[in-house]
Design a protein around this motif. Structure first.
Motif, PDB file in Angstrom:
ATOM      1  N   THR A 126       0.787  -1.343  -0.036  1.00  0.00           N
ATOM      2  CA  THR A 126       0.051   0.068  -0.079  1.00  0.00           C
ATOM      3  C   THR A 126       0.830   1.227   0.100  1.00  0.00           C
ATOM      4  O   THR A 126       1.837   1.413   1.018  1.00  0.00           O
ATOM      5  CB  THR A 126      -0.845  -0.014   1.305  1.00  0.00           C
ATOM      6  OG1 THR A 126      -1.684  -1.092   1.239  1.00  0.00           O
ATOM      7  CG2 THR A 126      -1.878   1.350   1.206  1.00  0.00           C
ATOM      8  N   ALA A 127       0.438   2.276  -0.881  1.00  0.00           N
ATOM      9  CA  ALA A 127       1.145   3.457  -0.866  1.00  0.00           C
ATOM     10  C   ALA A 127       0.045   4.726  -0.192  1.00  0.00           C
ATOM     11  O   ALA A 127      -1.154   4.718  -0.558  1.00  0.00           O
ATOM     12  CB  ALA A 127       1.603   4.002  -2.175  1.00  0.00           C
ATOM     13  N   VAL A 128       0.719   5.277   0.648  1.00  0.00           N
ATOM     14  CA  VAL A 128      -0.211   6.467   1.396  1.00  0.00           C
ATOM     15  C   VAL A 128       0.436   7.666   1.011  1.00  0.00           C
ATOM     16  O   VAL A 128       1.724   7.933   1.206  1.00  0.00           O
ATOM     17  CB  VAL A 128      -0.144   6.122   2.946  1.00  0.00           C
ATOM     18  CG1 VAL A 128      -0.640   7.418   3.349  1.00  0.00           C
ATOM     19  CG2 VAL A 128      -0.592   4.800   3.291  1.00  0.00           C
ATOM     20  N   CYS A 129      -0.344   8.674   0.133  1.00  0.00           N
ATOM     21  CA  CYS A 129       0.076   9.911  -0.203  1.00  0.00           C
ATOM     22  C   CYS A 129      -0.700  10.942   0.435  1.00  0.00           C
ATOM     23  O   CYS A 129      -1.924  11.027   0.227  1.00  0.00           O
ATOM     24  CB  CYS A 129      -0.015   9.897  -1.637  1.00  0.00           C
ATOM     25  SG  CYS A 129       0.910   8.694  -2.601  1.00  0.00           S
ATOM     26  N   VAL A 130      -0.007  11.824   1.375  1.00  0.00           N
ATOM     27  CA  VAL A 130      -0.722  12.745   2.153  1.00  0.00           C
ATOM     28  C   VAL A 130      -0.555  14.066   1.366  1.00  0.00           C
ATOM     29  O   VAL A 130       0.493  14.614   1.261  1.00  0.00           O
ATOM     30  CB  VAL A 130      -0.350  12.712   3.764  1.00  0.00           C
ATOM     31  CG1 VAL A 130      -0.976  13.688   4.265  1.00  0.00           C
ATOM     32  CG2 VAL A 130      -0.688  11.329   3.996  1.00  0.00           C
ATOM     33  N   LEU A 131      -1.582  14.733   0.820  1.00  0.00           N
ATOM     34  CA  LEU A 131      -1.478  15.823  -0.027  1.00  0.00           C
ATOM     35  C   LEU A 131      -2.106  17.235   0.662  1.00  0.00           C
ATOM     36  O   LEU A 131      -2.316  18.099  -0.057  1.00  0.00           O
ATOM     37  CB  LEU A 131      -1.951  15.623  -1.467  1.00  0.00           C
ATOM     38  CG  LEU A 131      -1.593  14.382  -1.994  1.00  0.00           C
ATOM     39  CD1 LEU A 131      -2.024  14.438  -3.646  1.00  0.00           C
ATOM     40  CD2 LEU A 131       0.027  14.335  -2.107  1.00  0.00           C
ATOM     41  N   THR A 132      -2.713  17.027   1.766  1.00  0.00           N
ATOM     42  CA  THR A 132      -3.470  17.966   2.636  1.00  0.00           C
ATOM     43  C   THR A 132      -2.620  19.250   2.847  1.00  0.00           C
ATOM     44  O   THR A 132      -3.048  20.409   2.851  1.00  0.00           O
ATOM     45  CB  THR A 132      -4.244  17.444   3.393  1.00  0.00           C
ATOM     46  OG1 THR A 132      -3.416  16.811   4.468  1.00  0.00           O
ATOM     47  CG2 THR A 132      -5.454  16.548   3.197  1.00  0.00           C
ATOM     48  N   HIS A 133      -1.404  18.997   3.268  1.00  0.00           N
ATOM     49  CA  HIS A 133      -0.368  20.022   3.990  1.00  0.00           C
ATOM     50  C   HIS A 133      -1.272  20.719   4.784  1.00  0.00           C
ATOM     51  O   HIS A 133      -1.133  21.946   4.959  1.00  0.00           O
ATOM     52  CB  HIS A 133       0.399  20.487   3.075  1.00  0.00           C
ATOM     53  CG  HIS A 133       0.026  21.156   1.835  1.00  0.00           C
ATOM     54  ND1 HIS A 133      -0.694  22.606   1.905  1.00  0.00           N
ATOM     55  CD2 HIS A 133      -0.119  20.654   0.563  1.00  0.00           C
ATOM     56  CE1 HIS A 133      -1.164  22.808   0.609  1.00  0.00           C
ATOM     57  NE2 HIS A 133      -0.908  22.016  -0.054  1.00  0.00           N
ATOM     58  N   ALA A 168       4.367  12.695   2.000  1.00  0.00           N
ATOM     59  CA  ALA A 168       3.496  13.864   2.578  1.00  0.00           C
ATOM     60  C   ALA A 168       3.752  15.046   1.740  1.00  0.00           C
ATOM     61  O   ALA A 168       5.063  15.493   1.576  1.00  0.00           O
ATOM     62  CB  ALA A 168       3.653  14.187   4.071  1.00  0.00           C
ATOM     63  N   MET A 169       3.032  15.968   1.265  1.00  0.00           N
ATOM     64  CA  MET A 169       3.177  17.136   0.531  1.00  0.00           C
ATOM     65  C   MET A 169       3.376  18.252   1.321  1.00  0.00           C
ATOM     66  O   MET A 169       2.810  18.505   2.304  1.00  0.00           O
ATOM     67  CB  MET A 169       2.186  17.197  -0.431  1.00  0.00           C
ATOM     68  CG  MET A 169       2.201  18.669  -1.304  1.00  0.00           C
ATOM     69  SD  MET A 169       1.015  18.623  -2.502  1.00  0.00           S
ATOM     70  CE  MET A 169       1.728  17.620  -3.759  1.00  0.00           C
ATOM     71  N   GLY A 170       4.428  18.993   0.955  1.00  0.00           N
ATOM     72  CA  GLY A 170       4.671  20.410   1.613  1.00  0.00           C
ATOM     73  C   GLY A 170       5.820  20.963   1.306  1.00  0.00           C
ATOM     74  O   GLY A 170       6.969  20.316   0.817  1.00  0.00           O
ATOM     75  N   SER A 171       6.074  22.108   1.775  1.00  0.00           N
ATOM     76  CA  SER A 171       7.585  22.822   1.688  1.00  0.00           C
ATOM     77  C   SER A 171       8.348  22.223   2.690  1.00  0.00           C
ATOM     78  O   SER A 171       7.932  21.528   3.578  1.00  0.00           O
ATOM     79  CB  SER A 171       7.465  24.422   1.961  1.00  0.00           C
ATOM     80  OG  SER A 171       7.039  24.579   3.092  1.00  0.00           O
ATOM     81  N   ARG A 172       9.775  22.759   2.669  1.00  0.00           N
ATOM     82  CA  ARG A 172      10.799  22.154   3.504  1.00  0.00           C
ATOM     83  C   ARG A 172      10.351  22.704   4.887  1.00  0.00           C
ATOM     84  O   ARG A 172      10.542  22.061   5.999  1.00  0.00           O
ATOM     85  CB  ARG A 172      12.062  22.462   3.135  1.00  0.00           C
ATOM     86  CG  ARG A 172      12.447  21.737   1.707  1.00  0.00           C
ATOM     87  CD  ARG A 172      13.982  21.790   1.626  1.00  0.00           C
ATOM     88  NE  ARG A 172      14.208  21.473   0.227  1.00  0.00           N
ATOM     89  CZ  ARG A 172      14.237  20.024  -0.181  1.00  0.00           C
ATOM     90  NH1 ARG A 172      14.059  19.141   0.743  1.00  0.00           N
ATOM     91  NH2 ARG A 172      14.429  19.697  -1.388  1.00  0.00           N
ATOM     92  N   ARG A 173       9.938  24.049   5.244  1.00  0.00           N
ATOM     93  CA  ARG A 173       9.480  24.550   6.179  1.00  0.00           C
ATOM     94  C   ARG A 173       8.197  23.620   6.754  1.00  0.00           C
ATOM     95  O   ARG A 173       8.182  23.401   8.227  1.00  0.00           O
ATOM     96  CB  ARG A 173       8.984  26.053   6.221  1.00  0.00           C
ATOM     97  CG  ARG A 173       8.591  26.696   7.290  1.00  0.00           C
ATOM     98  CD  ARG A 173       8.228  28.036   7.264  1.00  0.00           C
ATOM     99  NE  ARG A 173       9.203  29.016   6.767  1.00  0.00           N
ATOM    100  CZ  ARG A 173       9.350  30.345   6.608  1.00  0.00           C
ATOM    101  NH1 ARG A 173       8.222  30.945   6.555  1.00  0.00           N
ATOM    102  NH2 ARG A 173      10.119  30.749   6.225  1.00  0.00           N
ATOM    103  N   THR A 174       7.269  23.416   6.147  1.00  0.00           N
ATOM    104  CA  THR A 174       6.145  22.634   6.447  1.00  0.00           C
ATOM    105  C   THR A 174       6.837  21.256   6.917  1.00  0.00           C
ATOM    106  O   THR A 174       6.113  20.620   8.061  1.00  0.00           O
ATOM    107  CB  THR A 174       5.132  22.321   5.442  1.00  0.00           C
ATOM    108  OG1 THR A 174       4.623  23.791   5.028  1.00  0.00           O
ATOM    109  CG2 THR A 174       3.896  21.436   5.745  1.00  0.00           C
TER     110      THR A 174
END
Length: 397
Positions: free
Chosen positions: A269-276, A298-304
């Motif tokens: 299973t691949a879990v991809c979190v794009l909500t940031h 998980a998506m987001g900037s380096r700061r995130t």
């Protein structure tokens, strides 16, 4: 053989004998993996490929020879490799070697094979175990595991070998891997050592995409193209609609962490979190990092990302669990659009799954076509790992 399941299924229904040539071992770089097959019927019709073209003629001739014996002869083994002396000689110009088993198959004597192929064509899970080394009278024999691993058809020796091989086939079917396994010869009830190639057609792996955003729409399309069963989940009903995600297999309106706690996952299973968005991400990732899934991004900037790591640590997630998190998600392709970002994410999933480097091939050395990561060949170990996948609630590793 499952790469040509549709044609073989038709030939079995028509009771048409055929020769089957199967790659049973790969050394070095080779274009196609273990388990890939070519088949030739009595009229000379051929289907499939085992080398991308460079040894097909020789394999075709071997198949015709085996068919001319009308099944009376034993299965034959042939090895093909690169020839430095003659670039046009039978060989693999990619530099690898293929070990091929060629045998005659009479569908009338193997009704279980037709049943397994029917399941594969219908996209149901099935496995076919093929003896590729061992006693002469067993080489080439097969048995099948159907119905999610609960039913076994066919026989090898009518005794302990059947039980051992069926157990290994069920384990590999649960793990979703085609692989060679060794059984017998070690006091486990089967006196003769056997090498068995288990051809597996598993259910599609899952891709769970959290966050009903434009990136999720592109990722669901890319995931479907790669063969994943894609679920898009978001707590906001106005955004989580089938109209916005036509390529997803299902769209779920629910809090992400609640949905993940109630659904079934496994090592593929691949879990991809794009909500940031921390209110969604933190409880979701805290749970995901405690589950036996194959990939978590998980998506987001380096700061995130830095803030996300801090919040997860405060929530009690250990460092070894945090090391599993791919964040910011994806490979550095310079992606900007949702479509480019989807390629970036799926490229990272492929590289992670196959233990690839993610580097340009022009910068690497060694074989381009490397063997896939070997799954556990121990049926009990695979069974324990599969049993740890959640059926609801939280599971600790």
């Amino acid at each position: 053989m499952l790469n040509i399941a549709e044609t073989l299924h038709r030939w079995c229904r028509e009771a048409r004998p055929f020769a089957l040539a199967t790659v049973v071992e790969v050394t070095g770089s080779a274009p196609l993996p273990v388990g890939t097959s070519v088949a030739v019927d009595a009229d000379g019709n051929a289907v499939g490929s085992i080398s991308g073209g460079c040894v097909e003629g020789a394999v075709y001739d071997l198949c015709r020879q085996v068919l001319s014996d009308k099944g009376a002869g034993a299965p034959q083994r042939a090895r093909f490799g690169y020839s430095d002396d003659d670039a046009f000689a039978v060989g693999l110009t990619c530099g690898g070697e293929l070990d091929v088993l060629v045998q005659c198959v009479d569908p009338a004597g193997r009704p279980h094979l037709a049943a397994a192929l029917a399941d594969v064509v219908a996209r149901r899970p099935a496995a076919v175990a093929q003896v590729v080394a061992g006693p002469r009278d067993l080489v080439g024999s097969t048995l099948s595991v159907l119905a999610g691993g609960g039913v076994t058809y066919g026989t090898l020796d009518g005794g302990p070998a059947d039980k051992l091989v069926a157990e290994e086939a069920r384990a590999l079917l649960r793990a979703g891997h085609t692989a060679r396994v060794a059984v017998g010869g070690n006091g486990d009830g089967c006196p003769e050592p056997l090498t068995v190639l288990v051809h597996v057609h598993a259910s599609r792996p899952r891709m769970l995409v959290f966050g009903a955003v434009d990136f999720a729409a592109a990722l669901s399309q890319a995931g479907t193209f790669l063969g994943y069963r894609v679920t898009v989940c978001d707590a906001r009903p106005v955004f989580a609609t089938t109209a916005r995600f036509p390529h997803a297999d299902e769209v779920v309106v629910d809090w992400p962490h609640r949905y993940l706690s109630q659904t079934t996952v496994d090592a593929r299973t691949a879990v991809c979190v794009l909500t940031h968005d921390a209110k969604f991400d933190i409880p979701l990732l805290r749970l995901a990092l405690d589950l036996p899934v194959g990939y978590i991004g998980a998506m987001g900037s380096r700061r995130t990302h830095d803030e996300r790591l801090r919040l997860l640590s405060e929530a009690g997630v250990f460092e070894d669990q945090l090391a599993r998190l791919h964040s910011p998600i994806g490979l550095d392709l310079g992606a900007r659009t949702p479509e480019e970002t989807a390629i970036s994410i799926t490229a990272e999933i492929i590289a992670h799954t196959n233990h690839g480097t993610g580097l340009p091939l022009s910068r690497g050395t060694g074989p381009i076509h490397r063997p896939l990561p070997a799954p556990s060949h121990n049926a009990r170990a695979v069974r324990r790992a599969t049993a740890s996948a959640p059926r609801g609630g939280r599971t600790s590793l």
